[in-house]
Design an enzyme around this catalytic site. Structure first.
Site, PDB file in Angstrom:
ATOM      1  CE1 TYR A  59      31.002  83.468  90.986  1.00 16.65           C
ATOM      2  CE2 TYR A  59      31.815  83.732  88.752  1.00 16.65           C
ATOM      3  CZ  TYR A  59      30.875  84.008  89.724  1.00 16.65           C
ATOM      4  OH  TYR A  59      29.805  84.800  89.427  1.00 16.65           O
TER       5      TYR A  59
ATOM      6  CE1 TYR B 188      43.016  71.804  98.419  1.00 15.60           C
ATOM      7  CE2 TYR B 188      43.918  73.967  97.917  1.00 15.60           C
ATOM      8  CZ  TYR B 188      43.208  73.124  98.757  1.00 15.60           C
ATOM      9  OH  TYR B 188      42.667  73.619  99.921  1.00 15.60           O
TER      10      TYR B 188
ATOM     11  NE  ARG C 198      38.050  78.197 100.639  1.00 18.49           N
ATOM     12  CZ  ARG C 198      38.355  79.031 101.637  1.00 18.49           C
ATOM     13  NH1 ARG C 198      38.735  78.560 102.807  1.00 18.49           N
ATOM     14  NH2 ARG C 198      38.289  80.330 101.474  1.00 18.49           N
TER      15      ARG C 198
ATOM     16  CE  LYS D 226      45.287  71.046 100.950  1.00 20.78           C
ATOM     17  NZ  LYS D 226      45.510  72.499 101.197  1.00 20.78           N
TER      18      LYS D 226
ATOM     19  CB  ILE E  87      48.665  70.323 102.359  1.00 18.73           C
ATOM     20  CG1 ILE E  87      49.705  69.630 101.449  1.00 18.73           C
ATOM     21  CG2 ILE E  87      48.851  71.841 102.321  1.00 18.73           C
ATOM     22  CD1 ILE E  87      49.636  70.048  99.993  1.00 18.73           C
TER      23      ILE E  87
END
Length: 291
Positions: free
Chosen positions: A107, A133, A138, A161, A203
């Site tokens: 965000y 990650y 996202r 990841k 993952i």
């Protein structure tokens, strides 16, 4: 312990929205029996962003207790606030964890320098291994390979990841970060190619519903058995697609409910899938022989 077929575990809830520890135990036991290499508890799929800090820590603690050394446990410790991520890391540091998985702050859209400083602060909060990650779709930020390389100089930052789905990232990261840096796919649909091109595991969301099958594909790809890996992945492809017909973890929790593994309960703002998506998920599971 931070390689291979790693499940991004869902968090089961009761109808009242409480953590369903009985179902959680059944899920962890299932993954131990299926040969899953490790569990990520309280990541995106675990609805970590909908959990209070005390609940977050309680779920991770419960998973480590249930696992009892049978399977490695990795704890999500990410937040859009560096102070909160550091706090979570410190509060879980005493648990028997294989390491932490730390997502880019979401965000806020920090600069690359902000991302570097965020990860430096989180790494300083624990001596345990930490995985970066990177999931730009996202978080709104893309942690670029040259800055991954900078962060990788920290002793306990051991891998990433990488969820862009960009196979070219593997070579870019390997050249900058060295052979010891762990590269894990965070994108089920491209995970097989990721591993065949030098990645060391995934993952996975799909591993929630077919842990043994996902493990077999990862093992084949890791061994360089390209033909077998691609054959196994072809069978998994419809499931990979179905698990993302709506924002994760909406579809995978619905799938697990159809399989009788959990009840279809979510934390707002997550809601059950719409009817067309419900039907698509159900048909995919039927075709795969899972229901």
């Amino acid at each position: 312990m931070l390689k291979g077929s790693i499940v991004a575990l869902v968090t089961p809830f009761t109808e009242r929205g409480n953590i369903d520890y009985s179902r959680l135990q059944q899920l962890v036991d299932w993954h131990c029996e299926a040969g899953t290499d490790a569990i990520v508890a309280m990541g995106t799929t675990g609805e970590a962003t909908m959990m209070r800090h005390d609940e977050h820590i309680a779920v991770v603690s419960a998973v480590t207790e249930i696992a009892a050394g049978r399977i490695a446990v990795i704890a999500g410790n990410g937040s859009n606030s560096t102070a909160e991520a550091v706090h979570l890391t410190e509060k879980m540091d005493h648990l028997p964890l294989a390491g932490f998985l730390n997502v880019n702050p979401y965000y806020n859209k920090p600069s690359q320098r902000g991302l570097v400083l965020h990860y430096e602060a989180c790494a300083a909060a624990s001596d345990k291994p930490q995985l970066l990650y990177n999931v730009p779709c996202r978080t709104g930020t893309d942690l670029l390979p040259e800055h991954v390389a900078e962060i990788a100089q920290i002793d306990n930052i051991v891998g990433i990841k990488e969820a862009t789905g960009d196979i070219q990232r593997i070579q870019q990261l390997r050249e900058r970060c060295g052979d010891d840096f762990i590269l894990l796919s965070g994108d089920d649909s491209t995970a097989c190619d990721f591993i065949l091109n030098g990645g060391q595991g995934v993952i996975s969301v799909t591993a929630n519903v077919v842990p043994a099958q996902l493990k077999a594909m990862v093992a084949a790809a890791s061994a360089g058995a390209t033909e077998l890996a691609l054959e196994l992945n072809d069978k998994l492809a419809p499931l990979h697609a179905a698990m993302f017909v709506e924002a994760n973890p909406i579809a995978v929790k619905w799938a697990l409910s159809l399989m009788g593994k959990i009840d279809a309960n979510y934390r707002l703002p997550m809601t059950p899938p719409e009817l067309p998506q419900q039907q698509e998920i159900e048909q995919t599971l039927r075709t795969a022989g899972l229901i």
